[in-house]
Enzyme design. Structure first.
Site, PDB file in Angstrom:
ATOM      1  CB  SER A 141      -0.900   0.020   1.241  1.00 28.17           C
ATOM      2  OG  SER A 141      -1.568   1.261   1.367  1.00 28.17           O
ATOM      3  CE1 TYR A 154      -4.559  -1.827   4.842  1.00 30.07           C
ATOM      4  CE2 TYR A 154      -3.381   0.195   4.301  1.00 30.07           C
ATOM      5  CZ  TYR A 154      -4.029  -0.965   3.903  1.00 30.07           C
ATOM      6  OH  TYR A 154      -4.126  -1.257   2.566  1.00 30.07           O
TER       7      TYR A 154
END
Length: 273
Positions: A141, A154
């Site tokens: 990501s 995350y």
């Protein structure tokens, strides 16, 4: 030139295959004539994804499993080895996101790491052992690179996926050069994890299918870092944001200076220059 992992008559293993990027990838691999092992948590969406893949005329195997459970993935690998064609591609794509705070519930970190990080490590080690010639793709990501404030669990998990996949690529170069590693870095993608169920796609977001098309083009080029743009963010802007993040270390600025009140305007000015 097509990457040797994308071979008709071989098998692609996709985790997180019931929806989003994983489902789109499973369908794309099937259109190339590949058999597909679809791995995700149990539920009707996994079965529906398997049916959609099988409708393209290839063999598809749905394997309910939690990617954080290594034994479950080992059991899945045994079935794949006996029921499907030789494996040439592994896509460790399963992930989750939930609210977290550095000083908050440690369970948010444990659950996020189990899927986003350990799922990648387990999938690489367990499924990667089935690949004799091909590729391992791990989904990272942009948040694992620029680490914006708001969801540290995350961000940390995806930063670890980046570091792991870079190390994997180096190891494979010297020990198994017939297998390549790739880091998929999606942009803003309209999936169940990034948008409320049933919400319309924002104009700025890409679809999972656009992301997978970009993935396939990047594999053909042999890219390791598959940095996806979207309709709001061109590559040039991503590069500026990432360069600024690295500049915090080089210039000894405050952590996450892009969002620091004393540095936010400097960051905006850097974009104009």
């Amino acid at each position: 030139m097509t990457h040797p992992a994308l071979r008709s008559g071989h098998t692609a293993i996709v985790t997180g295959a019931a929806s989003g990027i994983g489902r789109a990838a499973a369908l794309a691999f099937a259109r190339l004539g590949m058999e597909v092992a679809l791995i995700d948590l149990p539920g009707p969406m996994l079965g529906e994804a398997r049916e959609a893949v099988a409708a393209l005329g290839v063999k598809a195997l749905a394997l309910p499993a939690d990617v954080g459970d290594r034994a479950a993935l080992q059991a899945a690998a045994s079935r794949i080895a006996t029921e499907l064609a030789p494996v040439s591609l592994v896509m460790n794509n399963a992930g989750r996101g939930e609210s977290s705070s550095c000083l908050g519930d440690p369970g948010a970190f444990e659950r996020t790491f189990a899927a986003n990080l350990w799922g990648v490590i387990h999938g690489t080690q367990v499924f990667g052992a089935l690949v004799s010639r091909g590729a391992i793709i791990n989904t990272g990501s942009k948040q694992g690179i620029t680490t914006p404030p708001g969801n540290p669990a995350y961000n940390v998990s995806k930063a670890a996926v980046k570091a792991f996949t870079e190390a994997l690529a180096h190891e494979l170069r010297t020990t198994r050069p017939e297998v390549s590693a790739h880091l998929l870095i999606p942009g803003w993608v309209h999936t169940g994890m990034t948008a409320a169920s049933g919400a319309p796609k924002p104009a700025g977001a890409w679809t999972p299918e656009q992301t997978v098309d970009f993935l396939l083009q990047s594999l053909d080029r042999g890219d390791f870092y598959i940095l996806c743009p979207d309709n709001d963010t061109p590559r040039s802007l991503d590069e500026q944001r990432m360069a600024w993040a690295m500049g915090d270390i080089i210039q000894n600025r405050p952590a996450l200076s892009r969002w620091h009140p004393d540095w936010a305007e400097s960051f905006k000015a850097s974009l104009k220059s």
